[in-house]
Design a protein around this motif. Structure first.
Motif, short mmCIF file in Angstrom:
data_model
loop_
_atom_site.label_atom_id
_atom_site.label_comp_id
_atom_site.label_asym_id
_atom_site.label_seq_id
_atom_site.Cartn_x
_atom_site.Cartn_y
_atom_site.Cartn_z
N PRO A 1 0.78 -1.52 -0.07
CA PRO A 1 0.30 0.52 0.07
C PRO A 1 0.92 1.39 0.02
O PRO A 1 1.73 1.65 0.71
N GLY A 2 0.06 2.30 -0.71
CA GLY A 2 1.56 3.89 -0.70
C GLY A 2 2.23 3.89 -1.43
O GLY A 2 2.87 4.90 -2.33
N ALA A 3 2.48 2.20 -2.15
CA ALA A 3 3.42 2.35 -3.69
C ALA A 3 2.86 2.64 -4.83
O ALA A 3 3.47 2.36 -6.15
N ALA A 4 1.87 2.54 -5.42
CA ALA A 4 0.92 2.65 -6.26
C ALA A 4 1.64 4.16 -6.68
O ALA A 4 1.81 4.64 -6.42
N ALA A 5 1.50 4.18 -8.03
CA ALA A 5 1.82 5.41 -8.72
C ALA A 5 0.71 5.97 -8.20
O ALA A 5 0.61 7.94 -8.51
N ALA A 6 -0.80 6.49 -7.57
CA ALA A 6 -2.20 7.01 -8.23
C ALA A 6 -2.24 6.97 -6.99
O ALA A 6 -2.49 5.83 -6.08
N PRO A 7 -2.54 7.29 -5.85
CA PRO A 7 -3.20 7.13 -4.57
C PRO A 7 -4.61 6.00 -4.66
O PRO A 7 -5.61 6.70 -5.70
N PRO A 8 -5.19 4.96 -4.01
CA PRO A 8 -6.59 4.44 -3.59
C PRO A 8 -7.35 5.37 -3.78
O PRO A 8 -7.28 7.06 -3.68
N SER A 9 -8.38 4.56 -4.25
CA SER A 9 -9.67 5.43 -5.17
C SER A 9 -10.63 5.53 -3.78
O SER A 9 -12.42 5.47 -3.92
N PHE A 10 -10.85 5.29 -2.50
CA PHE A 10 -10.82 4.66 -1.24
C PHE A 10 -10.50 5.28 0.00
O PHE A 10 -9.27 4.61 -0.02
N PRO A 11 -11.64 5.41 0.68
CA PRO A 11 -10.31 6.30 1.96
C PRO A 11 -9.64 4.38 2.70
O PRO A 11 -10.69 3.60 2.67
#
Length: 598
Positions: free
Chosen positions: A533-543
């Motif tokens: 978590p957090g390593a993806a290119a874009a932030p997650p689209s959910f809280p």
């Protein structure tokens, strides 16, 4: 003048409350501790002389005041001591055994005298008490002066008769400046400056994200008079009806008087008030259980005493499905644990979560805070563990069920093991392709089951896109919201040998190969494809709340306790608590991920 130490409860009562607090579920204790210690949720106060209602012991005209008493209270009792020494002969001064003083925001005061003398001497002493009352009414703004009699130093009961010598009530003002009246022995605010901030917080939580318009405000506990006079009329857009549940006959009588004098003229057109009667011993639990017959969503404000709520009353609050929210106010850190524990750990469908919280420092330098818990019904929540086989995901899931299920009920928590579902289909003779399709359908059905309050999706979950799909499926029954976060648990830091040993020790692992070389190859491949978590290119689209844990350092029960504690709090609250979270192992970190709304 000698200054006394702050008043304290007796050791017996204090120890009894602490013993009851020891019964609290560990994750609830941990969550409440985080809240108490979160600097962002603490409202400090420099004031030390905060009490405008005090009781003083008299010793033949000498008085011992308290460091917590306001200057106004201490000035009144000093004047009482001076009057006793000036006006009474030495052999009568001891009859003024105890003096209670309540000073109002409006500048007036109420004085109670405990008179100790033989019954035969009381009648002749009344004249001097009358002179005392006239003096303090004229010189010190006393609006009510009354006395209670005892032939010994044993304190009279509240139900013992009062002797009134001037007036029978005190005109008070709420923190918002609205006038009301209180009679002797009726609780009122201590008139601390910080109460203004506390009441502003009440208004904020009652109007933002609260019950829909047309709701019912239920007032329970010690400050029902002030809240009925000020809060209910002001919040007419949110509440059309108020129900008061007084706890004693005197509070009941004051509520009736204040309703007629001060509340009725200020009500909006559709607003109505109901004040429950008090016949004999008041059964709070039964009254709470009967609330909501009109079908209005209920918001309950509870200002509990130092002894806290009875367990039956707290259980009745949790069990009444019409209760939308509870604003629970307490000044005792020990009893708050047991009350909040019952509310957060209700039976299936009855749990609350802590949606907001503040600690107001009424008593600087002591262990006591005026704590305000804003509790709302628990939303559906999903827990997504991220980690390779052998990292302890399944063990933590079972431990989480053990923490949340005893009182919440088994139907509240479901562990969905993807590998076990897949293995069952394969063992039943399905082809590889059919088993994958059936597994996918079964997982989606479990995630979308709105009857489950918490779903723990036990799978590797290494792909960010897969995690997003999991959360989106879970929220398909209702749109995702910032107060209904996904809880992502990142298992990291394990060596391959440690993972292999764990997998080998697990009997009947549904999908892990038994051959050592194949097992090592599978773990290597999973680790290569795992995106934390957090390593993806874009932030997650959910809280998203992320708990990072090193399972080689933290036992599953400890990890599950942290997860259960986080599940008791909404995302907005967790965001403020996370930077100062304490009481967790050093190898556990809690953080709130930024997200972009779709």
């Amino acid at each position: 003048m000698k200054r006394a130490a702050p008043p304290r409860d007796g050791d017996g009562a204090r120890n009894k409350r602490r013993a009851r607090a020891e019964e609290v579920a560990p994750h609830v204790r941990r969550a409440v501790g985080w809240l108490r210690n979160a600097a962002a949720l603490h409202v400090p106060s420099p004031a030390t002389k905060y009490r405008n209602k005090m009781t003083y012991s008299m010793h033949s005209g000498r008085v011992v005041t308290s460091e917590l008493g306001s200057d106004a209270c201490n000035a009144v009792v000093d004047a009482v001591a001076a009057w006793v020494c000036r006006e009474l002969p030495e052999d009568e001064r001891a009859r003024f055994h105890e003096v209670g003083v309540k000073c109002s925001r409006r500048g007036g005061c109420m004085i109670r005298v405990m008179v100790v003398c033989p019954a035969a001497a009381l009648e002749s002493f009344r004249e001097k008490l009358g002179a005392f009352a006239l003096h303090f009414a004229a010189e010190h703004g006393a609006e009510c002066v009354y006395a209670q009699h005892s032939e010994s130093s044993q304190k009279p009961k509240k139900t013992d008769p009062y002797m009134y010598f001037h007036g029978a009530e005190l005109r008070e003002a709420t923190p918002w400046g609205d006038e009301y009246m209180i009679s002797p022995d009726t609780f009122s605010e201590v008139n601390h400056d910080i109460e203004h901030k506390m009441w502003d917080f009440y208004e904020e939580v009652l109007t933002a994200g609260g019950a829909p318009p047309g709701g019912e405000l239920v007032l329970m506990g010690r400050d029902s008079n002030a809240t009925l006079v000020s809060i209910f009329p002001r919040l007419h857009a949110a509440f059309t009806h108020a129900t008061c549940l007084p706890h004693c006959p005197r509070v009941h009588a004051d509520l009736l008087a204040n309703h007629e004098r001060y509340v009725k003229p200020r009500l909006a057109g559709a607003q109505t008030v109901e004040i429950a009667g008090v016949d004999g011993k008041f059964d709070y639990a039964a009254k709470v259980a009967a609330l909501g017959s009109a079908g209005r969503p209920l918001t309950v404000m509870v200002n509990s005493g130092r002894g806290g709520l009875a367990r039956e009353t707290a259980a009745a609050l949790a069990g009444n499905r019409g209760v939308h929210a509870v604003v629970y106010v307490t000044c005792n850190q020990h009893t708050c644990y047991q009350d909040v524990d019952v509310l957060l750990q209700g039976a299936a469908g009855e749990r609350f979560v802590v949606a907001d919280y503040r600690a107001f420092d009424f008593m600087p330098g002591t262990e006591y805070l005026m704590q305000v818990f804003v509790l709302r019904r628990a939303p559906r929540q999903v827990v997504v563990p991220v980690g390779p086989p052998g990292s302890g995901k399944s063990t933590v899931g079972l431990a989480l069920v053990g923490l949340l299920a005893p009182r919440a009920g088994a139907g509240e928590v479901e562990v969905v093991e993807r590998d076990r579902i897949y293995a069952a289909h394969r063992d039943g003779g399905m082809s590889l392709k059919a088993a994958k399709r059936a597994t996918h359908a079964a997982v989606l059905a479990a995630l979308g089951d709105s009857a489950r309050a918490v779903v723990y999706y036990d799978s590797t979950n290494g792909d960010p896109g897969g995690r997003e799909l999991t959360v989106q499926t879970f929220h398909a029954a209702a749109p995702p919201a910032s107060d209904r976060p996904a809880l992502v648990v990142h298992f990291h830091g394990m060596s391959v040998d440690w993972l292999l040993a764990n997998c080998a020790a697990r009997v009947g692992h549904p999908s892990f190969p038994a051959a050592p070389d194949a097992a090592r190859l599978k773990i290597d491949n999973v680790l290569l494809g795992l995106t934390p978590p957090g390593a993806a290119a874009a932030p997650p689209s959910f809280p998203c709340v992320v708990v990072s844990v090193d399972p080689q350092q933290v036992p599953p029960a400890g990890t599950a306790c942290v997860l259960a504690a986080v599940l008791t709090m909404a995302t907005g609250l967790t965001r403020r608590v996370a930077p100062t979270i304490a009481d967790v192992p050093p190898s556990v970190a809690v953080r709130v991920m930024p997200f972009e709304a779709p």
